[in-house]
Each structure stands twice: as structure tokens, then as C-alpha cells.
Design a protein around this motif. Structure first.
Motif, PDB file in Angstrom:
ATOM      1  N   LEU A 103       0.265  -4.960 -18.661  1.00  0.00           N
ATOM      2  CA  LEU A 103       0.714  -5.320 -17.320  1.00  0.00           C
ATOM      3  C   LEU A 103      -0.140  -6.449 -16.754  1.00  0.00           C
ATOM      4  CD1 LEU A 103       1.071  -1.666 -16.061  1.00  0.00           C
ATOM      5  CD2 LEU A 103       2.965  -3.292 -16.107  1.00  0.00           C
ATOM      6  N   PRO A 104       0.387  -7.208 -15.797  1.00  0.00           N
ATOM      7  CA  PRO A 104      -0.421  -8.262 -15.174  1.00  0.00           C
ATOM      8  C   PRO A 104      -1.699  -7.694 -14.581  1.00  0.00           C
ATOM      9  CG  PRO A 104       1.889  -8.477 -14.556  1.00  0.00           C
ATOM     10  CD  PRO A 104       1.762  -7.167 -15.281  1.00  0.00           C
ATOM     11  N   ARG A 105      -2.741  -8.486 -14.607  1.00  0.00           N
ATOM     12  CA  ARG A 105      -4.024  -8.020 -14.084  1.00  0.00           C
ATOM     13  C   ARG A 105      -3.963  -7.779 -12.580  1.00  0.00           C
ATOM     14  NH1 ARG A 105      -8.333  -8.674 -17.576  1.00  0.00           N
ATOM     15  NH2 ARG A 105      -7.857  -9.781 -19.518  1.00  0.00           N
ATOM     16  N   ASN A 106      -3.298  -8.671 -11.876  1.00  0.00           N
ATOM     17  CA  ASN A 106      -3.200  -8.540 -10.421  1.00  0.00           C
ATOM     18  C   ASN A 106      -1.850  -7.926 -10.068  1.00  0.00           C
ATOM     19  OD1 ASN A 106      -3.414  -8.704  -7.674  1.00  0.00           O
ATOM     20  ND2 ASN A 106      -3.320 -10.941  -7.565  1.00  0.00           N
ATOM     21  N   LEU A 107      -1.807  -6.610 -10.030  1.00  0.00           N
ATOM     22  CA  LEU A 107      -0.550  -5.925  -9.747  1.00  0.00           C
ATOM     23  C   LEU A 107      -0.056  -6.170  -8.330  1.00  0.00           C
ATOM     24  CD1 LEU A 107      -1.188  -2.457 -11.454  1.00  0.00           C
ATOM     25  CD2 LEU A 107       0.123  -4.388 -12.341  1.00  0.00           C
ATOM     26  N   ALA A 108      -0.953  -6.537  -7.441  1.00  0.00           N
ATOM     27  CA  ALA A 108      -0.580  -6.707  -6.038  1.00  0.00           C
ATOM     28  C   ALA A 108      -0.098  -8.113  -5.713  1.00  0.00           C
ATOM     29  CB  ALA A 108      -1.769  -6.361  -5.143  1.00  0.00           C
ATOM     30  N   SER A 109      -0.057  -8.997  -6.693  1.00  0.00           N
ATOM     31  CA  SER A 109       0.363 -10.372  -6.434  1.00  0.00           C
ATOM     32  C   SER A 109       1.828 -10.407  -6.015  1.00  0.00           C
ATOM     33  CB  SER A 109       0.161 -11.228  -7.688  1.00  0.00           C
ATOM     34  OG  SER A 109       0.741 -12.505  -7.516  1.00  0.00           O
ATOM     35  N   LEU A 110       2.080 -10.779  -4.768  1.00  0.00           N
ATOM     36  CA  LEU A 110       3.452 -10.851  -4.281  1.00  0.00           C
ATOM     37  C   LEU A 110       4.241 -11.943  -4.992  1.00  0.00           C
ATOM     38  CD1 LEU A 110       2.865 -10.401  -0.436  1.00  0.00           C
ATOM     39  CD2 LEU A 110       3.569  -8.681  -2.105  1.00  0.00           C
ATOM     40  N   ARG A 111       3.566 -13.026  -5.334  1.00  0.00           N
ATOM     41  CA  ARG A 111       4.248 -14.118  -6.025  1.00  0.00           C
ATOM     42  C   ARG A 111       4.725 -13.670  -7.401  1.00  0.00           C
ATOM     43  NH1 ARG A 111       4.033 -19.573  -5.255  1.00  0.00           N
ATOM     44  NH2 ARG A 111       2.328 -19.292  -3.763  1.00  0.00           N
ATOM     45  N   LEU A 167       0.811  -1.206   0.000  1.00  0.00           N
ATOM     46  CA  LEU A 167       0.000   0.000   0.000  1.00  0.00           C
ATOM     47  C   LEU A 167       0.850   1.264   0.000  1.00  0.00           C
ATOM     48  CD1 LEU A 167      -2.885  -0.969   2.439  1.00  0.00           C
ATOM     49  CD2 LEU A 167      -3.050  -0.592  -0.027  1.00  0.00           C
ATOM     50  N   GLN A 168       2.042   1.196   0.566  1.00  0.00           N
ATOM     51  CA  GLN A 168       2.896   2.362   0.632  1.00  0.00           C
ATOM     52  C   GLN A 168       3.937   2.367  -0.481  1.00  0.00           C
ATOM     53  OE1 GLN A 168       2.105   4.698   2.779  1.00  0.00           O
ATOM     54  NE2 GLN A 168       0.470   3.390   3.575  1.00  0.00           N
ATOM     55  N   ASP A 169       3.785   1.492  -1.457  1.00  0.00           N
ATOM     56  CA  ASP A 169       4.770   1.402  -2.513  1.00  0.00           C
ATOM     57  C   ASP A 169       4.063   1.048  -3.808  1.00  0.00           C
ATOM     58  OD1 ASP A 169       7.147   1.439  -3.779  1.00  0.00           O
ATOM     59  OD2 ASP A 169       7.905  -0.435  -2.952  1.00  0.00           O
ATOM     60  N   HIS A 170       4.817   1.099  -4.909  1.00  0.00           N
ATOM     61  CA  HIS A 170       4.273   0.742  -6.204  1.00  0.00           C
ATOM     62  C   HIS A 170       4.756  -0.648  -6.589  1.00  0.00           C
ATOM     63  CE1 HIS A 170       2.858   4.803  -6.577  1.00  0.00           C
ATOM     64  NE2 HIS A 170       4.076   5.293  -6.479  1.00  0.00           N
ATOM     65  N   PRO A 171       3.927  -1.440  -7.245  1.00  0.00           N
ATOM     66  CA  PRO A 171       4.343  -2.777  -7.670  1.00  0.00           C
ATOM     67  C   PRO A 171       5.547  -2.704  -8.601  1.00  0.00           C
ATOM     68  CG  PRO A 171       1.965  -2.516  -7.858  1.00  0.00           C
ATOM     69  CD  PRO A 171       2.523  -1.160  -7.574  1.00  0.00           C
ATOM     70  N   VAL A 172       6.346  -3.751  -8.586  1.00  0.00           N
ATOM     71  CA  VAL A 172       7.571  -3.768  -9.382  1.00  0.00           C
ATOM     72  C   VAL A 172       7.264  -3.669 -10.872  1.00  0.00           C
ATOM     73  CG1 VAL A 172       7.655  -6.293  -9.556  1.00  0.00           C
ATOM     74  CG2 VAL A 172       9.773  -4.961  -9.673  1.00  0.00           C
ATOM     75  N   PHE A 173       6.085  -4.142 -11.293  1.00  0.00           N
ATOM     76  CA  PHE A 173       5.721  -4.052 -12.706  1.00  0.00           C
ATOM     77  C   PHE A 173       5.644  -2.595 -13.155  1.00  0.00           C
ATOM     78  CE2 PHE A 173       3.169  -7.489 -10.662  1.00  0.00           C
ATOM     79  CZ  PHE A 173       3.980  -8.540 -11.033  1.00  0.00           C
ATOM     80  N   LEU A 174       5.055  -1.748 -12.297  1.00  0.00           N
ATOM     81  CA  LEU A 174       4.954  -0.333 -12.627  1.00  0.00           C
ATOM     82  C   LEU A 174       6.309   0.357 -12.510  1.00  0.00           C
ATOM     83  CD1 LEU A 174       1.566   0.591 -10.919  1.00  0.00           C
ATOM     84  CD2 LEU A 174       2.029   0.335 -13.353  1.00  0.00           C
ATOM     85  N   ARG A 175       7.102  -0.058 -11.553  1.00  0.00           N
ATOM     86  CA  ARG A 175       8.436   0.525 -11.416  1.00  0.00           C
ATOM     87  C   ARG A 175       9.297   0.206 -12.636  1.00  0.00           C
ATOM     88  NH1 ARG A 175      10.178   2.870  -7.118  1.00  0.00           N
ATOM     89  NH2 ARG A 175       8.894   2.959  -5.242  1.00  0.00           N
ATOM     90  N   ALA A 176       9.099  -0.968 -13.219  1.00  0.00           N
ATOM     91  CA  ALA A 176       9.835  -1.325 -14.430  1.00  0.00           C
ATOM     92  C   ALA A 176       9.355  -0.528 -15.631  1.00  0.00           C
ATOM     93  CB  ALA A 176       9.696  -2.821 -14.711  1.00  0.00           C
TER      94      ALA A 176
END
Length: 330
Positions: free
Chosen positions: A126-134, A20-29
Motif C-alpha cells: 500500500l502507499p506509504r502515505n495513506l492519508a494523502s488526499l491527492r 479521521l472518521q473513515d478509512h482510506p480508499v486504499f484500505l477499502r479496496a
């Protein structure tokens, strides 16, 4: 439009409170941290690099398949560390270009009606589930492994493989080859390819003295790809240093160890060792082979630390509270 909102909505992250306090790595890439590289410029850079990598791959494969020594099979390329690391770099840029392009020009792929365009855009998005930790872990691992293997490939060639080739009057080719991989343009008449004695004042004649294609293949495989990845780390993505590194260090050493096994499978299938030091006859003894193999595995975490140094340089130059360029308004 030269930028798109970094996050479409906070509900996309509701499944992962840790993010919640950060952006997913997909968006950072898919976003540069620099204000002078907006999204449209980032798409241009990624597209330009991808086009170069595709063209370079074609030329390198042409060199490797047409300049092989007699008796060598092209199947050896499936086990060549330089080819494998280069393929990983190409795959990484295909993925990140696709994400960056669709995130800018097709931020809502679901709005596109059916058809080929819809299928292509959804495939590139981008992946549909941006929050997926896996999924974030898997992509981060792909990114880190790609960079680390490329750095390893560069260090091994310039510090070990090429000096060995020069000492043994080899042609400075892309792998261990007792017969030489050169095209014979630098042969001094003894059938062993380029000889240092023939040009003592030209230290890089083994690379640049035997035709432009060989020079391009060697420089690209063992230099340019690593330079591109340094540029990627410093300017093209905003991926942070991982909060926990133990899993990545362990995975890198496992992958390096698996490659050693893959290399021996390649020798059993083709009769060629990807590295000279895997051959006891060339390394001097089985103990020397073991020492080299251990060094290869330990080089992976060293290159990981080296990679994180570049990430640290970027983060120290960008204002700490700026995650993505200010123009995104995130």
C-alpha cells in the motif's frame, strides 16, 4: 492468519483530518465488507480473477493479431476502446491484488531485510502515505474510470456496434471493419463473412458460429469484464460512494472526449476507425458523427450513475455501521 488490522495506527491518518472518521480508499479496496469473505479468501478471489484476466488477455490479443483483415495493422489495437478498457481492468486488479496480498502477509514491509524480496514487497505494498488526499483521489478516479469505461464498452457493443454489424452482414467483430474480422468459417460464399440469411434461427451464430476463440474474445471483451467489475463492487471492495461527484463526472467526460481525439489520431495513423460511427461515410453525415460523439461523452456520467447504483445496493445490504468485516476488529 486470515485477517490483519485495518489500520496500523491512527498516526497514519494524522495528516488528513477529513479522514479521521473513515478509512482510506486504499484500505477499502483491500477489504471486503462481507464477514464471509475474510482476507485470505479475498486474496484467493483477487488472485483467481487476476490469473483469468491475464490468460484472457493473451487469448484476446492472439485473436486480434492473427484474425485481422488484410491490410490491417496491429497498431490499431492501441486505439481500440475495448482493448483500452480491458487493459485498465487488468491494471486495476494487478494493483488491488498486490495491495490485498501484502496487507495480509506482509503488513510491515519495512521489517523485511534488503534484497529482491524487500524490493518486490515494497513495490506491491500500500502507499506509504495513506492519508494523502491527492493519492486517494487519483486511485478513486482510476477505479471509477475503469468501471465506467468497461460498462460503456459493453453497452456500446451490444446496443450499437453489434446490431450495426448484423444489419450490414458483418461478422460481429470487435470493431468497425469494412473488410470483416472473421476467420471465414461462417462465410456463405460471398466473401463478406457470416450472413444472417444463412442461419435465421440462430441469432448468436455471428459470435458462436465461427470458432471458440472469436466467441471467447467477444464475450470476454464485451461481457465478462463488466460482470467481474459488478462482482468487484458488490463483494470484493468496500469503497464508498464519493461525497462529491462533480469532479469525477467532469473528469469522466473529459476522458471520454480525449478518447474521441485519440480515436481520430488512430485513424490518421492506421486508417481504421475504432467505431463505425466515427466515419462520416458509415454514420451518414458529419452531423451524425458529432451526435454520436456527444452521446459517447454523455454516456460516461450515465454509466457512473449506474455504477453508483451497485454501490448503493451493497451499502444497503451491509449494516450501515459496518465498514469492514467484523473479523478485522476495526
Amino acid at each position: 492468519m486470515d485477517s490483519t488490522p485495518l489500520l496500523v495506527g491512527s498516526n497514519e491518518l494524522s495528516a488528513g483530518r477529513a479522514l479521521l472518521q473513515d478509512h482510506p480508499v486504499f484500505l477499502r479496496a483491500s477489504h471486503s465488507p462481507w464477514c464471509f469473505i475474510p482476507q485470505n479468501v479475498l486474496v484467493f478471489f483477487r488472485g483467481l480473477i487476476l490469473a483469468y484476466l491475464i490468460a484472457a488477455s493473451i487469448l484476446v490479443l492472439n485473436y486480434e493479431t492473427t484474425d485481422a483483415a488484410p491490410g490491417e495493422t496491429n497498431a490499431r489495437l492501441f486505439f481500440d476502446f475495448a482493448i483500452i478498457s480491458g487493459a485498465m481492468v487488468l491494471l486495476y486488479f494487478i494493483i488491488t491484488f498486490s495491495w490485498t496480498f501484502t496487507h495480509l502477509y506482509y503488513p510491515d514491509p519495512e521489517e523485511i531485510d534488503g534484497g529482491v524480496e524487500s524490493w518486490v514487497v515494497n513495490l506491491m505494498s500500500l502507499p506509504r502515505n495513506l492519508a494523502s488526499l491527492r493519492q486517494q483521489f487519483y486511485f478513486t478516479l482510476l477505479y471509477i474510470t475503469t468501471v465506467v469505461f468497461s460498462f460503456m464498452n459493453t453497452v456500446i457493443y451490444w446496443s450499437i456496434t453489434r446490431p450495426y454489424d448484423l444489419e450490414n452482414n458483418d461478422d460481429g467483430g470487435t470493431g468497425d471493419d469494412d473488410n470483416g474480422n472473421g476467420d471465414g468459417n461462417g462465410d456463405n460464399g460471398d466473401g463478406n463473412g457470416f450472413s444472417l440469411a444463412a442461419a435465421p434461427n440462430t441469432p448468436f451464430s455471428d459470435i458462436f458460429g465461427e470458432g471458440w476463440l472469436k466467441a471467447f474474445a467477444i464475450v470476454n471483451l464485451f461481457g465478462i469484464t463488466s460482470i467481474i467489475l459488478v462482482f468487484e463492487i458488490l463483494f470484493l471492495n468496500s469503497i464508498r460512494r464519493p461525497s462529491t461527484i462533480s469532479a469525477y463526472l467532469f473528469a469522466l467526460m473529459v476522458f471520454a472526449g480525449l478518447y474521441i481525439g485519440w480515436a481520430y489520431i488512430g485513424h490518421a495513423a492506421t486508417g481504421i476507425y475504432p467505431f463505425f460511427w466515427l466515419d462520416p461515410a458509415e454514420a451518414g453525415s458529419q452531423e451524425a458523427v458529432t451526435a454520436y460523439a456527444i452521446g459517447f461523452v454523455l454516456l460516461a456520467p450515465i454509466m457512473f450513475i449506474f455504477m453508483q447504483g451497485f454501490v448503493g445496493i451493497r451499502e444497503s445490504l451491509v449494516r450501515p455501521h459496518v465498514i469492514i468485516q467484523e473479523g478485522l476488529g476495526a
